[in-house]
Write an enzyme that holds these catalytic residues in place. Structure first.
Site: not given
Ligand SMILES: [Zn+2]
Length: 345
Positions: A30, A51, A54, A113, A153, A159, A161, A164, A166, A168, A323
């Site tokens: 394609r 933020c 920050c 940031h 993430n 997702g 949030s 900035h 970062h 986890q 897939q």
């Molecule tokens: Zn920030």
């Protein structure tokens, strides 16, 4: 035999999870659509007054962030895991549950940031890696912690949030599902051969070359043969190491270079700040013999054909198996073509 992988629908085996992915390579015929589509890159300010990550800003729980200059780690104000629960176990017929204890931390990669890992200097990425090493060590040494998951993430589509930069760290008392699978399959290989499965895999990929994106003395980044996400990639140490704390200073620098080169290439593919979930799989911090482990960092980006066309794991994939249509080999070429020289700033 390998030619057939380019034309015929087939399934590929993931040696780490013992699961299969369906590959439909004929769909790569394609046309390549909309590469430049929605190529506007949002420029963010280096400081955002609202933020919560920050420097100097006050978080939701009333705590004030320090005026940090490199990295900053704190316990998540809204943790998914807590250490203070009372132990319980439910074992009622077919209903089973038990308490899960843990600690959730947030790692700010930079006070700026506007930056992402791709924008930070190699030296700064090394500082982020040092934090990961330190947290793995201290969290993992706690009696009740048997696994430490480091992840990021990136991008609203994944997702995240807050833009900035970062990541986890979730440390918990049990070893999570994905890690249990990798643990089992690496153990089986190690017990059978006395060797690290991923070390042998890297050797084979370096000979084949077609899925390799980048390599330096200590690390290889590649699109795994069994990749599920369109531009999925892995960074794997060439030497057998069970956990990130085994890296030498020189290796840490080469790991930082591998991270920076991959994330910069990602940003170049569709000319956007490339969203992804990344994470490091390494030896659990339980009391088991974990010599079979070979640590690695994986990147799962959702974008498919442009900045706005995302792959969804829906329908057949929810009910059957994952897939993909563009092959791992095709994706590796695309990412490789987007590599730029890294100048240490
Ligand atoms: Zn920030």
């Amino acid at each position: 035999m390998f030619e057939k992988l380019k034309q015929n629908t087939h399934k590929r085996y993931n040696i780490l999870t013992a699961e299969w992915v369906l590959v439909s390579p004929q769909r790569t015929q394609r046309p390549w659509l909309g590469q430049e589509e929605d190529a506007t890159r949002t420029v963010r300010p280096y400081y955002n007054v609202s933020c919560y990550l920050c420097p100097g800003n006050v978080r939701a729980n009333g705590e004030k962030n320090p005026d940090y200059t490199d990295t900053f780690v704190f316990e998540n104000d809204f943790p998914a895991l807590k250490n203070s629960w009372e132990n319980f176990r439910l074992d009622n017929g077919l209903l089973k549950a038990e308490t899960e204890k843990g600690i959730c931390k947030v790692v700010c990669f930079s006070p700026d940031h506007s930056k992402s890992l791709a924008d930070l200097s190699v030296t700064h990425v090394e500082k982020v890696i040092s934090v990961w090493q330190q947290e793995y060590k201290t969290l993992g040494s706690r009696e009740e912690i048997n696994h430490v998951q480091i992840f990021e993430n990136r991008g609203a589509v994944m997702g995240a949030s807050n833009p900035h930069p970062h990541g986890q760290i979730w440390a918990q008392s049990s070893v999570p599902n994905e890690v249990v699978k990798e643990d089992k399959n690496q153990r089986k290989y190690f017990e059978g051969t006395g060797k690290s499965m991923l070390k042998d895999y890297v050797k084979q990929e370096l000979q084949a070359k077609e899925r390799v994106i980048f390599e330096n003395e200590d690390f290889v980044s590649l699109v795994p043969f069994w990749a599920v996400w369109p531009y999925e990639a892995m960074i794997i140490p060439k030497q057998h190491q069970t956990k990130i704390t085994e890296m030498s200073a020189a290796q840490k620098k080469n790991f930082a270079i591998a991270i920076k080169s991959l994330t910069m290439a990602y940003d170049n593919i569709f000319h956007v700040s490339f969203p992804y979930s990344s994470g490091i799989h390494q030896a659990p911090t339980n009391s088991a013999d974990n010599r079979h482990w070979h640590w690695h960092m994986s990147f799962y980006p959702p974008l498919l054909r442009s900045a706005t066309i995302k792959k969804y794991m829906v329908g057949y994939e929810m009910f059957g198996m994952p897939q993909r249509d563009i092959t791992a080999e095709y994706a590796a070429v695309q990412i490789r073509n987007c590599l730029t020289n890294i100048i240490d700033r």
